[in-house]
Design a protein around this motif. Structure first.
Motif, PDB file in Angstrom:
ATOM      1  N   GLU A 285      49.430  23.572  -4.360  1.00  0.00           N
ATOM      2  CA  GLU A 285      48.327  24.459  -4.027  1.00  0.00           C
ATOM      3  C   GLU A 285      48.592  25.199  -2.718  1.00  0.00           C
ATOM      4  O   GLU A 285      48.212  26.370  -2.563  1.00  0.00           O
ATOM      5  CB  GLU A 285      47.019  23.669  -3.955  1.00  0.00           C
ATOM      6  CG  GLU A 285      45.798  24.460  -3.495  1.00  0.00           C
ATOM      7  CD  GLU A 285      45.298  25.537  -4.465  1.00  0.00           C
ATOM      8  OE1 GLU A 285      44.164  26.002  -4.306  1.00  0.00           O
ATOM      9  OE2 GLU A 285      46.072  25.920  -5.380  1.00  0.00           O
ATOM     10  N   LEU A 286      49.260  24.540  -1.773  1.00  0.00           N
ATOM     11  CA  LEU A 286      49.626  25.218  -0.528  1.00  0.00           C
ATOM     12  C   LEU A 286      50.587  26.368  -0.784  1.00  0.00           C
ATOM     13  O   LEU A 286      50.494  27.427  -0.156  1.00  0.00           O
ATOM     14  CB  LEU A 286      50.265  24.224   0.444  1.00  0.00           C
ATOM     15  CG  LEU A 286      49.328  23.269   1.170  1.00  0.00           C
ATOM     16  CD1 LEU A 286      50.118  22.179   1.858  1.00  0.00           C
ATOM     17  CD2 LEU A 286      48.459  24.031   2.171  1.00  0.00           C
ATOM     18  N   ARG A 327      46.725  35.114  -4.783  1.00  0.00           N
ATOM     19  CA  ARG A 327      45.262  35.066  -4.685  1.00  0.00           C
ATOM     20  C   ARG A 327      44.619  36.151  -5.564  1.00  0.00           C
ATOM     21  O   ARG A 327      43.528  36.632  -5.266  1.00  0.00           O
ATOM     22  CB  ARG A 327      44.818  35.213  -3.239  1.00  0.00           C
ATOM     23  CG  ARG A 327      45.260  34.060  -2.349  1.00  0.00           C
ATOM     24  CD  ARG A 327      44.365  33.918  -1.147  1.00  0.00           C
ATOM     25  NE  ARG A 327      44.847  32.929  -0.203  1.00  0.00           N
ATOM     26  CZ  ARG A 327      44.142  32.522   0.856  1.00  0.00           C
ATOM     27  NH1 ARG A 327      42.934  33.041   1.087  1.00  0.00           N
ATOM     28  NH2 ARG A 327      44.622  31.614   1.687  1.00  0.00           N
ATOM     29  N   ASP A 328      45.293  36.480  -6.633  1.00  0.00           N
ATOM     30  CA  ASP A 328      44.795  37.499  -7.555  1.00  0.00           C
ATOM     31  C   ASP A 328      43.729  36.888  -8.469  1.00  0.00           C
ATOM     32  O   ASP A 328      44.017  35.971  -9.235  1.00  0.00           O
ATOM     33  CB  ASP A 328      45.961  38.022  -8.401  1.00  0.00           C
ATOM     34  CG  ASP A 328      45.573  39.195  -9.283  1.00  0.00           C
ATOM     35  OD1 ASP A 328      44.369  39.486  -9.403  1.00  0.00           O
ATOM     36  OD2 ASP A 328      46.490  39.815  -9.860  1.00  0.00           O
ATOM     37  N   ARG A 337      39.787  29.808  -2.561  1.00  0.00           N
ATOM     38  CA  ARG A 337      39.399  28.419  -2.304  1.00  0.00           C
ATOM     39  C   ARG A 337      40.624  27.522  -2.393  1.00  0.00           C
ATOM     40  O   ARG A 337      41.387  27.581  -3.350  1.00  0.00           O
ATOM     41  CB  ARG A 337      38.341  27.963  -3.315  1.00  0.00           C
ATOM     42  CG  ARG A 337      37.877  26.507  -3.133  1.00  0.00           C
ATOM     43  CD  ARG A 337      36.622  26.248  -3.961  1.00  0.00           C
ATOM     44  NE  ARG A 337      36.847  26.476  -5.365  1.00  0.00           N
ATOM     45  CZ  ARG A 337      37.223  25.518  -6.245  1.00  0.00           C
ATOM     46  NH1 ARG A 337      37.411  24.285  -5.835  1.00  0.00           N
ATOM     47  NH2 ARG A 337      37.397  25.811  -7.516  1.00  0.00           N
ATOM     48  N   PHE A 338      40.811  26.692  -1.381  1.00  0.00           N
ATOM     49  CA  PHE A 338      41.896  25.709  -1.391  1.00  0.00           C
ATOM     50  C   PHE A 338      41.463  24.520  -2.240  1.00  0.00           C
ATOM     51  O   PHE A 338      40.528  23.808  -1.895  1.00  0.00           O
ATOM     52  CB  PHE A 338      42.216  25.253   0.037  1.00  0.00           C
ATOM     53  CG  PHE A 338      43.273  24.186   0.117  1.00  0.00           C
ATOM     54  CD1 PHE A 338      44.573  24.454  -0.261  1.00  0.00           C
ATOM     55  CD2 PHE A 338      42.952  22.909   0.564  1.00  0.00           C
ATOM     56  CE1 PHE A 338      45.555  23.466  -0.200  1.00  0.00           C
ATOM     57  CE2 PHE A 338      43.914  21.923   0.640  1.00  0.00           C
ATOM     58  CZ  PHE A 338      45.222  22.204   0.262  1.00  0.00           C
ATOM     59  N   ASP A 339      42.147  24.308  -3.354  1.00  0.00           N
ATOM     60  CA  ASP A 339      41.716  23.305  -4.320  1.00  0.00           C
ATOM     61  C   ASP A 339      42.930  22.607  -4.932  1.00  0.00           C
ATOM     62  O   ASP A 339      43.505  23.070  -5.920  1.00  0.00           O
ATOM     63  CB  ASP A 339      40.882  23.952  -5.420  1.00  0.00           C
ATOM     64  CG  ASP A 339      40.407  22.940  -6.460  1.00  0.00           C
ATOM     65  OD1 ASP A 339      40.527  21.726  -6.202  1.00  0.00           O
ATOM     66  OD2 ASP A 339      39.927  23.377  -7.526  1.00  0.00           O
ATOM     67  N   PRO A 340      43.355  21.478  -4.357  1.00  0.00           N
ATOM     68  CA  PRO A 340      44.513  20.765  -4.907  1.00  0.00           C
ATOM     69  C   PRO A 340      44.254  20.137  -6.272  1.00  0.00           C
ATOM     70  O   PRO A 340      45.192  19.620  -6.894  1.00  0.00           O
ATOM     71  CB  PRO A 340      44.805  19.692  -3.852  1.00  0.00           C
ATOM     72  CG  PRO A 340      43.518  19.497  -3.136  1.00  0.00           C
ATOM     73  CD  PRO A 340      42.832  20.823  -3.142  1.00  0.00           C
ATOM     74  N   ASP A 341      43.001  20.194  -6.745  1.00  0.00           N
ATOM     75  CA  ASP A 341      42.690  19.663  -8.071  1.00  0.00           C
ATOM     76  C   ASP A 341      42.802  20.725  -9.161  1.00  0.00           C
ATOM     77  O   ASP A 341      42.464  20.466 -10.321  1.00  0.00           O
ATOM     78  CB  ASP A 341      41.283  19.064  -8.084  1.00  0.00           C
ATOM     79  CG  ASP A 341      41.164  17.856  -7.166  1.00  0.00           C
ATOM     80  OD1 ASP A 341      42.095  17.022  -7.172  1.00  0.00           O
ATOM     81  OD2 ASP A 341      40.163  17.763  -6.425  1.00  0.00           O
ATOM     82  N   ARG A 342      43.260  21.899  -8.820  1.00  0.00           N
ATOM     83  CA  ARG A 342      43.475  22.928  -9.848  1.00  0.00           C
ATOM     84  C   ARG A 342      44.395  22.384 -10.939  1.00  0.00           C
ATOM     85  O   ARG A 342      45.404  21.741 -10.661  1.00  0.00           O
ATOM     86  CB  ARG A 342      44.136  24.177  -9.241  1.00  0.00           C
ATOM     87  CG  ARG A 342      43.241  25.015  -8.382  1.00  0.00           C
ATOM     88  CD  ARG A 342      44.001  26.242  -7.858  1.00  0.00           C
ATOM     89  NE  ARG A 342      43.202  26.919  -6.851  1.00  0.00           N
ATOM     90  CZ  ARG A 342      42.288  27.830  -7.123  1.00  0.00           C
ATOM     91  NH1 ARG A 342      42.087  28.198  -8.394  1.00  0.00           N
ATOM     92  NH2 ARG A 342      41.589  28.385  -6.166  1.00  0.00           N
TER      93      ARG A 342
END
Length: 411
Positions: A285-286, A327-328, A337-342
């Motif tokens: 995600e980073l 970020r499209d 939104r920073f979301d490592p659960d994507r």
């Protein structure tokens, strides 16, 4: 904000801490050509991905020079040929396959994973060296020395020579910055001289390895022979320069951007502190949310190309703005939104196509180990400055320093 000013604002250091509003504005015109002779800026995810796989887009330095771009690494100016990331097939493919033999599949499939314990030991040692400090600079005391130590061991460069080669690496990296302001000629000259000096330094090591090979990549590049033949000594040197620089510069940014993002999202930091396995998703995600390589400015059209109804003429320069594509909203839901659960993080952080990041497996592992260790061992870490001071470079974007207050180290 006007469209005509977006390119200048992206390269303006004043916007380095938060370029994402500019990228949002840029996406309103997915194919933006601001001025005659200037580059075409591509900012949508799907267009960037397509062009990264398009053989009509050239990475060859000679095509860039023909398009009017100031170059920092032609053979005539530095004495070294371009590295394989500045070449097109078939030469690119041949050199990349040779370089990959001692690094990854199919010939050395376990090279990176076999380094896991060694990497963890380096991380632990760097953190132990912090002692009882109540304040640390994540960049200077951890995020920089960690990947530098790793690439030195992997390539076979003496770690104690770091101050020496850093004096050459810094101007080479500065030469990659597409700053539209002044000092372009001086930065170009300094980068050329530094690349020559670094090549001469590595030539001495390569000569030693040709006589007394060791278990390092430089030895294997010098002595290796396979179905693609061998590299010439000049090809070895240009490849070694590339691996030494790329092997640490982007990883420094990935780790530092990662720690900054985690400190801005304390709930995720707490989760990582208690579950090191979360580091895999966090790093992916980073790479989408805060990619260490923001844009790829060194591409040229070798044929007319139509993108979203716009014809980009043969010979034109193209900038692929990876961070804008990452970020499209056409590709990612709630992209800011920073979301490592994507569940779907198919980012552009390592590029794509034939020039996708050579060292991606190593960078991923380094960042996973680094961030999980920082989360676990730093007691009550807190930002002392937000935003922190950033490096000048618009391409390789990351904090130059990341000063934290801590209450100590956990075991």
């Amino acid at each position: 904000m006007t469209q005509a000013s977006i390119l200048r604002q992206i390269t303006d250091y004043a916007n380095r801490a938060n370029p994402y509003p500019l990228y949002e504005e840029l996406r309103k015109t997915p194919v933006l050509h601001e001025e005659e002779g200037g580059p075409y800026l591509i900012s949508s995810y799907w267009d960037i991905l397509s062009l990264l796989h398009d053989p009509r887009i050239s990475s060859d330095a000679t095509n860039l020079a023909a398009a009017g771009t100031d170059e920092t690494g032609s053979a005539e100016e530095t004495g070294l040929p371009p590295s394989f990331i500045r070449l097109d097939p078939p030469e690119h493919d041949r050199l990349r396959r040779i370089a990959n033999r001692p690094f990854g599949p199919p010939h050395t499939p376990h090279r990176v994973d076999s380094m896991r314990d060694e990497l963890a030991e380096i991380v632990s040692g760097l953190l132990d060296d912090l002692g009882d400090a109540g304040q640390i600079d994540v960049v200077d005391q951890f995020a920089y020395p960690f990947p530098v130590t790793v690439i030195c061991r992997l390539l076979g460069v003496p770690r104690e020579d770091e101050p020496r080669f850093r004096s050459w690496v810094d101007p080479i990296v500065a030469g990659l910055d597409p700053d539209t302001g002044n000092d372009t000629a001086e930065r170009r000259r300094a980068a050329q001289e530094a690349r020559l000096q670094l090549g001469m330094y590595l030539a001495q090591l390569a000569e030693q390895r040709s006589k007394e090979p060791r278990e390092d990549m430089l030895s294997q590049l010098v002595t290796g022979h396979g179905e693609d033949g061998s590299m010439t000594m000049m090809e070895v040197l240009s490849t070694a320069v590339l691996l030494l620089i790329a092997g640490h510069e982007t990883t420094v940014n990935l780790i530092t951007n990662g720690m900054l993002t985690l400190l801005r999202h304390p709930a995720v930091l707490d989760r990582l502190r208690n579950d090191a396995g979360l580091a895999v998703n966090i790093v992916e995600e980073l790479l989408r949310y805060e990619p260490p390589v923001q844009l790829v400015p060194q591409r040229t059209c070798i044929a007319d190309i139509e993108v979203r109804g716009v014809t980009i003429p043969k010979g034109s320069r193209i900038w692929l703005v990876l961070a804008a594509g990452n970020r499209d909203p056409e590709r990612f839901q709630d992209p800011d939104r920073f979301d490592p659960d994507r569940e779907d993080i198919e980012h552009l952080g390592f590029g794509s196509g034939i020039h996708s990041c050579f060292g991606a497996p190593l960078a991923r592992l380094e960042a996973q180990l680094a961030l999980s260790a920082l989360a676990r061992r730093l007691d009550n870490p807190r930002l002392l400055e937000d935003p922190p001071p950033y490096r000048h470079n618009a391409v390789l974007r990351g904090p130059r320093h990341l000063n934290l207050g801590i209450d100590g180290l956990r075991p």
